[in-house]
Enzyme design. Structure first.
Site, PDB file in Angstrom:
ATOM      1  N   LYS A   1       0.810  -1.287   0.003  1.00 50.01           N
ATOM      2  CA  LYS A   1       0.217   0.038  -0.006  1.00 50.01           C
ATOM      3  C   LYS A   1       0.842   1.369  -0.224  1.00 50.01           C
ATOM      4  CE  LYS A   1      -0.255  -0.199   4.891  1.00 50.01           C
ATOM      5  NZ  LYS A   1      -1.138  -0.899   5.991  1.00 50.01           N
TER       6      LYS A   1
ATOM      7  N   TYR B   1      17.977  29.789   8.689  1.00 52.18           N
ATOM      8  CA  TYR B   1      17.032  30.488   9.095  1.00 52.18           C
ATOM      9  C   TYR B   1      17.032  30.663  10.550  1.00 52.18           C
ATOM     10  CZ  TYR B   1      14.359  30.368   4.717  1.00 52.18           C
ATOM     11  OH  TYR B   1      14.043  30.303   3.386  1.00 52.18           O
TER      12      TYR B   1
END
Ligand SMILES: *Cc1c(COP(=O)(O)O)cnc(C)c1O
Length: 344
Positions: free
Chosen positions: A33, A242
């Site tokens: 899956k 950042y």
């Protein structure tokens, strides 16, 4: 080229399936899956079918359609979500086998596609999918009259071997299926490791095939290598990335590599992970950006061309731990941007 490479070792995948298969005396299917846990359902299915796997499981009919196209006729493709409204044509045309989970689904199936195969999913306590005991008792005779291909249920706590839920669900499943003639299935990867009482006629491993916990002996299947885009010298007191979360304490050499949280490398892992140059670990510094990560390469002799992030030394489960999640989520999040390389 500034995209990372996701290498998928199909030979290791097959060996993991064989190792799980060797733990049981029954048939072993494969759960593919979510695009084969993110590694590519078509290629994964073909490699496993070539190794002798005859039964596959997917979550949704649409996934089953893709796998049927990859495999051609023959192998059984079972669908956990069962027979949903709108699925009938695809189930019929592509010879998919829904694992029906309610009386409604069973009626939808036998009325729209009489005589076509289906399995039955029972709820033994997880309360996610499947008929509960009373519902099953009401339709068991009708269901059995249609010769279901499989009667299955799923364990909620199989990755914790001592959890009392395992025995409780085993007992419920045994009681609910007493005397059935159809093959029975309860175990996924964790259930296989719980021992023979849990194996019944068919097991359904997923994550263990792809190298993840709780199959500790699994071989690594997914490897991620990331190109270095740029290297620079950083002086004491300068910051990287950042929000200035990293400040150089000594003159440093910093590499910027071309992968980030948009590639399924969760931002929260931050400095809890390393990247590797061969077997030399290099610290991640500063914030993980969307497409880039800063790495301290001061201790390397030369600027690296690439660095590895998912390796046998730093497995999916180690990344998962650094991100506060599970290996399943790391694998299925890897995303579409990688250059995928399949090796066999
Ligand atoms: C996902 C799933 C599996 C496979 O589980 P793993 O833990 O990945 O081995 C088996 N059965 C069902 C019903 C599932 O949803």
């Amino acid at each position: 080229m500034a995209t990372a490479t996701l290498t998928i070792d199909l030979a290791a995948l097959v060996r993991n399936w064989q190792a799980l298969d060797a733990k049981t005396d029954c048939e072993t299917a494969a759960v593919i899956k979510a695009d084969g846990y993110g590694l590519g359902a078509a290629r994964v299915a073909q490699a496993l079918a070539h190794a002798g796997v005859r039964k596959f499981f997917v979550a949704a009919t649409e996934e089953g359609a893709e796998v049927r196209q990859a495999l051609g006729p023959g192998p059984e493709i079972n669908v956990f979500s069962g027979h949903m409204p709108g699925d009938t044509d695809m189930i019929n045309d592509l010879q998919l086998t829904p694992m029906v989970n309610s009386i409604d689904q069973m009626l939808r199936h036998v009325e729209s596609l009489p005589g076509r195969p289906f399995g039955v999913q029972l709820d033994t306590g997880m309360n996610r999918l499947g008929m509960e005991a009373a519902e099953w008792a009401a339709v068991r005779e009708i269901a059995e009259g249609q010769n279901p291909t499989l009667i299955m249920s799923h364990l909620a706590c199989a990755d914790a071997p001592d959890h009392p839920m395992n025995v409780q669900q085993l007992q419920a499943f045994t009681e609910m299926t007493e005397g059935v003639t159809a093959p029975r299935s309860l175990a996924a990867t964790g259930g296989i490791l719980l021992g023979k009482d849990y194996h019944f006629d068919l097991t359904r491993p997923g994550v263990g095939l792809y190298g993840g916990f709780p199959f500790d002996d699994a071989e690594a299947v997914a490897h991620v290598t990331v190109p270095v885009i740029q290297c620079r010298d950083v002086d004491v007191g300068e910051t990287v990335g950042y929000s200035n979360t990293w400040t150089a304490q000594r003159p440093s050499r910093v590499a910027t590599i071309a992968a980030g949280y948009a590639d399924g490398l969760p931002r929260i892992m931050g400095e809890n992970i390393k990247v590797f140059h061969g077997d030399v670990a290099c610290p991640v510094i500063g914030r993980i950006s969307m497409d880039m990560i800063g790495v301290d390469v001061s201790h390397l002799d030369d600027d690296p061309l690439t660095l590895d992030i998912l390796t046998p030394e730093q497995t999916v489960d180690m990344l998962a731990e650094a991100a506060g999640t599970i290996g399943y989520e790391i694998l299925t999040s890897l995303g579409a941007r990688y250059t995928r390389r399949y090796v066999a």
